[in-house]
Design an enzyme around this catalytic site. Sequence first.
Site, PDB file in Angstrom:
ATOM      1  N   CYS B 145       0.840  -1.202   0.000  1.00 34.30           N
ATOM      2  CA  CYS B 145       0.000   0.000   0.000  1.00 34.30           C
ATOM      3  C   CYS B 145       0.871   1.245   0.000  1.00 34.30           C
ATOM      4  O   CYS B 145       1.429   1.633   1.025  1.00 34.30           O
ATOM      5  CB  CYS B 145      -0.911  -0.009   1.236  1.00 34.30           C
ATOM      6  SG  CYS B 145      -1.934   1.459   1.413  1.00 34.30           S
ATOM      7  N   CYS B 148      -0.315   4.177   2.197  1.00 36.00           N
ATOM      8  CA  CYS B 148      -0.097   3.979   3.635  1.00 36.00           C
ATOM      9  C   CYS B 148       1.350   4.224   4.001  1.00 36.00           C
ATOM     10  O   CYS B 148       1.658   4.809   5.021  1.00 36.00           O
ATOM     11  CB  CYS B 148      -0.421   2.546   4.063  1.00 36.00           C
ATOM     12  SG  CYS B 148      -1.998   1.956   3.498  1.00 36.00           S
ATOM     13  N   ASP B 149       2.251   3.714   3.181  1.00 35.84           N
ATOM     14  CA  ASP B 149       3.630   3.566   3.646  1.00 35.84           C
ATOM     15  C   ASP B 149       4.647   4.424   2.901  1.00 35.84           C
ATOM     16  O   ASP B 149       5.809   4.482   3.293  1.00 35.84           O
ATOM     17  CB  ASP B 149       4.049   2.093   3.535  1.00 35.84           C
ATOM     18  CG  ASP B 149       3.101   1.195   4.309  1.00 35.84           C
ATOM     19  OD1 ASP B 149       2.458   1.699   5.255  1.00 35.84           O
ATOM     20  OD2 ASP B 149       2.992   0.000   3.980  1.00 35.84           O
TER      21      ASP B 149
END
Lengths: 106, 324
Positions: B145, B148-149
């Site tokens: 993701c 997200c990261d």
Amino acid sequence: MIEATDQNFETEVLKSNIPVLVDFWAAWCGPCRMIEPVVEEFARDFEGRIKAVKLDVDANQSAAGRFAIRSIPSLLFFKEGRLANQIVGACTKSQLVSMAEEILAG
Amino acid sequence: MPDNLTAGEARDDNTPAADIAIVGAGPAGLTAGLYAVRAGRSVILIEQLSPGGQAATTWHVDNYPGLPHVSGADLTMKIESQVREFNLQVLSGQVLGMVPGAPHQLDMATGNIKARAIIFATGAKPRPLNIPGEEEFRGKGVSYCATCDGAFFRGLPVAVIGGGNTALEEAEFLTRFASKVYLVHRREQFRADKVVQERVLPNPKLENITPFIPRRIVGQEQSIQSLELERPDKTGKRELSVKGVFVFTGLNPQTDMVKNVLNLDEEGYITTGDDLSASIPGIFAAGDCRANQVKQIVVAAGEGARAAVMADRYLQTMADDSSC
């Protein structure tokens, strides 16, 4: 839920009398938003036995760096000041509960 | 609306808790819910996380008609709030299995739910590479993701694995943070739409590494050091010095709960007829968990609508049959 920060991490998490679940999250993270209700429900169910706190990785980069957080959501369990177990990525409540029961039993 | 009930409250006798149970609250499940309640059916929508599905993790959605330049999270929240204007029950929990019958039964950890018709809209999850180091460094540099990261890789080199729209779009997103983004694909040509390729590939931070297959992720305790690659014809190897490996090589359907009950294709997707009915009458499938070739939010939403209409017609036919 209590907000953990770089400043209070020692007292709220590492020196807590009971085990602590720390939800490393950030506003930009979709899956973090998706597990929020799961963590909140967990916090209610385990009140008094496990403390659940959330930590915004944007505002608290030192705590996130200390535990080498490279992926969120990351859910870390601490017991007696030490990292006891962790789940990376979105998880279900039953995964959290079984890990919590293990930590309470161990 | 009656909010989240718990599975423990589900009835244990044979009375169905709802006309239609929908498993999964991504775009397919939410849209199915919208159409089913508007058809006047009682509906239970079951979700193990909060609504949104994979779409909620998409940074940027540019191909959903009527809502240009929307974030995946905003789009799914709009759909959810539209659905919540109607009276349907949302149940929080995980479906572990299904027992066909009249009514059908969904098994959950805390009890079971009975319904006359069921729509599976359980979606899919990123498919892992299944190479050494991947599991070990999950959350320590291996990610599925980018939204997200990505921010954890500010100023660091990363690799993106895959050649489809998702891989290219996420690679573009990662150029905001990373010092360098290697785009690793097993074929010479990318599979992504032409318009996506034309927009993304000229980015100066991107470097194409093709055709190469990831073989091993190497690192020490807390972080990745490199990614080992090999040419598909085994004529050469390469090692990329990276701190992050972002994997976008396809999807695995989340169909474990029905794998012994419904017909699935060889990859595990639920096979259906044109009416989206699965191999057992009264069971339907919609969206990414269905063998449908096209994994798009608008397709999932469309299939959710179709599955709900078909489930409604099925229930109508059942009622007609039992009255004569």
